[in-house]
Design an enzyme around this catalytic site. Structure first.
Site, PDB file in Angstrom:
ATOM      1  N   SER A  29    -123.726  40.548 -16.269  1.00  0.00           N
ATOM      2  CA  SER A  29    -123.080  39.340 -16.764  1.00  0.00           C
ATOM      3  C   SER A  29    -124.026  38.481 -17.597  1.00  0.00           C
ATOM      4  CB  SER A  29    -122.564  38.516 -15.588  1.00  0.00           C
ATOM      5  OG  SER A  29    -121.634  39.255 -14.843  1.00  0.00           O
TER       6      SER A  29
HETATM    7  N1  SAH Z   1    -122.343  40.965 -10.577  1.00  0.00           N
HETATM    8  C1  SAH Z   1    -122.832  41.783 -11.678  1.00  0.00           C
HETATM    9  C2  SAH Z   1    -121.743  42.010 -12.719  1.00  0.00           C
HETATM   10  C3  SAH Z   1    -121.237  43.369 -12.648  1.00  0.00           C
HETATM   11  S1  SAH Z   1    -119.851  43.739 -13.694  1.00  0.00           S
HETATM   12  C4  SAH Z   1    -124.100  41.170 -12.263  1.00  0.00           C
HETATM   13  O1  SAH Z   1    -124.742  40.410 -11.571  1.00  0.00           O
HETATM   14  O2  SAH Z   1    -124.466  41.479 -13.391  1.00  0.00           O
HETATM   15  C5  SAH Z   1    -118.605  44.018 -12.464  1.00  0.00           C
HETATM   16  C6  SAH Z   1    -118.842  45.136 -11.489  1.00  0.00           C
HETATM   17  O3  SAH Z   1    -117.690  45.197 -10.647  1.00  0.00           O
HETATM   18  C7  SAH Z   1    -118.977  46.528 -12.102  1.00  0.00           C
HETATM   19  O4  SAH Z   1    -120.199  47.096 -11.724  1.00  0.00           O
HETATM   20  C8  SAH Z   1    -117.803  47.299 -11.514  1.00  0.00           C
HETATM   21  O5  SAH Z   1    -118.084  48.659 -11.234  1.00  0.00           O
HETATM   22  C9  SAH Z   1    -117.516  46.538 -10.236  1.00  0.00           C
HETATM   23  N2  SAH Z   1    -116.163  46.684  -9.683  1.00  0.00           N
HETATM   24  C10 SAH Z   1    -114.977  46.770 -10.333  1.00  0.00           C
HETATM   25  N3  SAH Z   1    -113.961  46.898  -9.450  1.00  0.00           N
HETATM   26  C11 SAH Z   1    -114.513  46.878  -8.206  1.00  0.00           C
HETATM   27  C12 SAH Z   1    -113.987  46.976  -6.872  1.00  0.00           C
HETATM   28  N4  SAH Z   1    -112.682  47.120  -6.643  1.00  0.00           N
HETATM   29  N5  SAH Z   1    -114.851  46.927  -5.850  1.00  0.00           N
HETATM   30  C13 SAH Z   1    -116.184  46.780  -6.052  1.00  0.00           C
HETATM   31  N6  SAH Z   1    -116.743  46.701  -7.284  1.00  0.00           N
HETATM   32  C14 SAH Z   1    -115.917  46.740  -8.344  1.00  0.00           C
END
Ligand code: SAH
Length: 212
Positions: free
Chosen positions: A60
């Protein structure tokens, strides 16, 4: 490693985007984003932009991480659940603000990367779990705070149910590839209060687990 100039630039970006809570700014200063960004994009680690990580996901944008963390208003004794670990950047920031952080990711490959990153930073109050985070983590519920970092069409019911009374959840809602709205849901004795915060854009919350 962030140089003092890198740190200063990132902190200025955060402040210019409305991140003013000193606890949040300090926590973000303590977490070197370069560790969570792949080598390809290392030179951009301190720019206020989202960047690609493995398996088509993203790390993010720092100012969005800051705004969400500020909105969550984490207290030192809190037990926090994060849904969507990615490479673990947001979880690392939460770990400096909360007593205990549980973070759930559907891609096993990313859970492993996040675990390694948290070991590198010696963050010992984070538990990384591979699973479908839309169902939360019933065995650890209730949570004081829940942060969802992938967009859902509606706040997932199991997550609402796993909030402590008085607790709150920050979650982007809306259809992916469109503008989504960040909302804050607070559980009261009688139900739930909803507050709209800002427009955001996140990858979608996807069902099921990938054993990659
Ligand atoms: N929090 C992260 C952002 C990651 S982007 C950071 O600090 O940079 C969002 C993430 O959510 C992705 O890695 C994706 O694989 C995950 N995701 C999507 N659907 C999900 C679900 N149902 N359960 C767990 N993770 C999920």
């Amino acid at each position: 490693m962030a140089t003092p100039e890198d740190t200063m630039r990132l902190q200025l970006s955060l402040r210019s985007k409305g991140v003013k809570d000193l606890r949040v700014l300090t926590a973000m200063e303590r977490v070197d984003r370069a560790i969570f960004v792949g080598e390809t994009f290392a030179a951009r680690a301190y720019d206020d932009v989202p960047l690609p990580i493995a398996v088509g996901q993203t790390i993010s944008q720092p100012s969005v991480v800051g705004q969400m963390t500020q909105a969550l208003d984490v207290q030192p004794r809190d037990k926090v659940l994060e849904v969507g670990t990615g490479t673990g950047y947001q979880a690392a920031i939460l770990s400096h603000l909360a007593r205990r952080v549980y973070t759930v990711e559907r891609h096993r490959a990313l859970t492993r990367v996040a675990q390694a990153n948290h070991v590198t930073l010696n963050l010992t109050n984070i538990t990384q779990i591979t699973g479908d985070g839309s169902y939360g983590l019933p065995e650890q519920a209730p949570f004081d705070r829940i942060l969802v970092t992938a967009a859902a069409e509606d706040p997932p019911g199991p997550l609402l149910a796993q909030l402590r009374i008085g607790g709150s959840m920050v979650v982007p809602v809306g259809v992916s590839d469109h503008v989504q709205t960040l909302i804050k849901v607070t559980r009261t004795a009688g139900g739930y209060d909803y507050e709209e915060l800002s427009p955001v854009r996140f990858v979608p919350l996807v069902e099921g687990v990938e054993h990659d």
